[in-house]
Write a protein that holds these residues in place. Structure first.
Motif, short mmCIF file in Angstrom:
data_model
loop_
_atom_site.label_atom_id
_atom_site.label_comp_id
_atom_site.label_asym_id
_atom_site.label_seq_id
_atom_site.Cartn_x
_atom_site.Cartn_y
_atom_site.Cartn_z
N LEU A 147 0.83 -1.21 0.00
CA LEU A 147 0.00 0.00 0.00
C LEU A 147 0.86 1.25 0.00
O LEU A 147 0.50 2.25 -0.63
N VAL A 148 1.98 1.21 0.71
CA VAL A 148 2.90 2.35 0.69
C VAL A 148 3.33 2.64 -0.75
O VAL A 148 3.29 3.79 -1.21
N ALA A 149 3.72 1.59 -1.46
CA ALA A 149 4.14 1.77 -2.85
C ALA A 149 2.99 2.30 -3.70
O ALA A 149 3.19 3.14 -4.59
N GLY A 150 1.78 1.82 -3.43
CA GLY A 150 0.62 2.28 -4.19
C GLY A 150 0.33 3.74 -3.97
O GLY A 150 0.08 4.49 -4.92
N PHE A 151 0.36 4.18 -2.71
CA PHE A 151 0.13 5.59 -2.42
C PHE A 151 1.29 6.46 -2.94
O PHE A 151 1.06 7.61 -3.37
N ALA A 152 2.50 5.93 -2.92
CA ALA A 152 3.65 6.68 -3.46
C ALA A 152 3.47 6.90 -4.96
O ALA A 152 3.81 7.97 -5.48
N ARG A 153 2.93 5.90 -5.66
CA ARG A 153 2.67 6.07 -7.09
C ARG A 153 1.59 7.13 -7.32
O ARG A 153 1.65 7.87 -8.30
N CYS A 154 0.62 7.18 -6.42
CA CYS A 154 -0.41 8.22 -6.54
C CYS A 154 0.23 9.61 -6.44
O CYS A 154 -0.04 10.50 -7.26
N ALA A 155 1.09 9.78 -5.43
CA ALA A 155 1.74 11.08 -5.25
C ALA A 155 2.61 11.42 -6.45
O ALA A 155 2.63 12.57 -6.91
N ALA A 156 3.33 10.41 -6.97
CA ALA A 156 4.21 10.65 -8.12
C ALA A 156 3.41 11.01 -9.37
O ALA A 156 3.90 11.73 -10.24
N ALA A 157 2.16 10.52 -9.44
CA ALA A 157 1.31 10.81 -10.59
C ALA A 157 0.58 12.14 -10.44
O ALA A 157 -0.22 12.51 -11.31
N VAL A 159 -1.43 12.92 -7.79
CA VAL A 159 -2.61 12.82 -6.93
C VAL A 159 -2.16 13.14 -5.50
O VAL A 159 -1.50 12.34 -4.86
N ALA A 160 -2.51 14.32 -5.04
CA ALA A 160 -1.99 14.80 -3.76
C ALA A 160 -2.55 14.01 -2.58
O ALA A 160 -3.72 13.63 -2.55
N LEU A 161 -1.68 13.75 -1.59
CA LEU A 161 -2.06 13.06 -0.36
C LEU A 161 -2.07 14.04 0.80
O LEU A 161 -1.28 14.98 0.83
N ARG A 162 -2.95 13.81 1.76
CA ARG A 162 -2.99 14.66 2.94
C ARG A 162 -1.86 14.32 3.91
O ARG A 162 -1.48 15.15 4.75
N VAL A 163 -1.33 13.12 3.80
CA VAL A 163 -0.25 12.65 4.68
C VAL A 163 0.76 11.91 3.81
O VAL A 163 0.47 11.54 2.67
N PRO A 164 1.97 11.67 4.31
CA PRO A 164 2.95 10.90 3.54
C PRO A 164 2.43 9.51 3.19
O PRO A 164 1.53 8.98 3.86
N ALA A 165 2.99 8.93 2.14
CA ALA A 165 2.52 7.63 1.66
C ALA A 165 2.57 6.56 2.76
O ALA A 165 1.66 5.73 2.86
N SER A 204 -10.75 7.83 0.07
CA SER A 204 -10.88 9.16 -0.55
C SER A 204 -10.51 10.27 0.42
O SER A 204 -10.08 11.36 0.01
N LEU A 205 -10.64 10.01 1.72
CA LEU A 205 -10.29 11.02 2.72
C LEU A 205 -8.79 11.23 2.85
O LEU A 205 -8.33 12.25 3.38
N VAL A 206 -8.02 10.26 2.37
CA VAL A 206 -6.55 10.35 2.44
C VAL A 206 -6.02 11.30 1.39
O VAL A 206 -4.97 11.91 1.56
N PHE A 207 -6.78 11.46 0.31
CA PHE A 207 -6.34 12.32 -0.77
C PHE A 207 -6.78 13.78 -0.51
O PHE A 207 -7.87 14.02 0.00
N ALA A 208 -5.90 14.70 -0.87
CA ALA A 208 -6.17 16.12 -0.64
C ALA A 208 -7.21 16.65 -1.60
O ALA A 208 -7.36 16.14 -2.71
#
Length: 208
Positions: A147-157, A159-165, A204-208
């Motif tokens: 999941l960390v890798a998945g959220f990191a890919r979101c940030a790299a693409a 897709v802003a996150l409210r918290v670190p991956a 969806s709440l994790v994303f900014a």
């Protein structure tokens, strides 16, 4: 002929060098047996041996005692979960980075709901304790790393996150785990679809 002898007879002996294969068969048998039990308390060396079609002595060649067998089964089930999450992610288009995260969490929830005894065993003791500042290791950490890798890919693409991956992964996993626990404690188990809907809303709440 006893029932135990009838079960044990059909199995052929593994050839020399196939010890790991036998170990895998033992763990697979333990997993099947756990599916038939109310909890791990009924999981015994003799019962696993009957299910695998081998003598109890063969199990002791790979697991020193019941505790070692349960620990091995826990790792085996986490490996199954890890594979299920990777497969679910792989079925989503690589460009849909958010969809891939959701697919992994859905797979985790389905695994837990389809294998309640296994999941309780896997999560009974929580994550291993480590010293402050030391990264946790183990099969649960490996699952969360997906999941960390998945959220990191979101940030790299973009897709802003409210918290670190890393934090997003823990929040999402714990949220999904809590919702599954409510499902498993429900008397009717009729709200499987709502579990997935909750996970989607929670993520969806994790994303900014």
């Amino acid at each position: 002929m006893s029932k135990e002898a009838q079960v044990s007879a059909p199995r052929t002996r593994n050839r020399w060098g196939e010890g790991e294969r036998l170990r895998g068969e033992i763990l697979a048998a333990a997993s099947r047996l756990l599916s038939e039990l109310d909890g791990e308390d009924g999981l015994t060396i003799r019962g696993v041996a009957r299910t695998a079609g081998i003598a109890p002595a063969s199990i002791y060649q790979h697991f020193t005692d019941r505790a070692a067998l349960v620990a091995g089964l826990t790792d085996h089930e986490f490996a199954r979960l890890h594979t299920a999450m990777e497969a679910a992610e792989g079925r989503v288009d690589s460009g849909d980075v958010v969809g891939r995260v959701r697919a992994m969490l859905h797979a985790s929830c389905r695994f837990a709901m389809d294998n309640p005894g296994h999941y309780r065993l896997m999560t009974a003791n929580g994550p291993p304790r480590t010293a402050p500042g030391v990264r946790q290791a183990g099969p649960l950490a490996d699952v969360i790393d997906l999941l960390v890798a998945g959220f990191a890919r979101c940030a790299a693409a973009g897709v802003a996150l409210r918290v670190p991956a890393e934090r997003a992964a823990v929040i999402a996993f714990v949220g999904a785990h809590g919702r599954v626990a409510l499902f498993q404690n429900s008397a009717k188990h009729t709200d499987a679809d709502s579990v997935m809907s909750f996970v989607d809303e929670f993520v969806s709440l994790v994303f900014a």
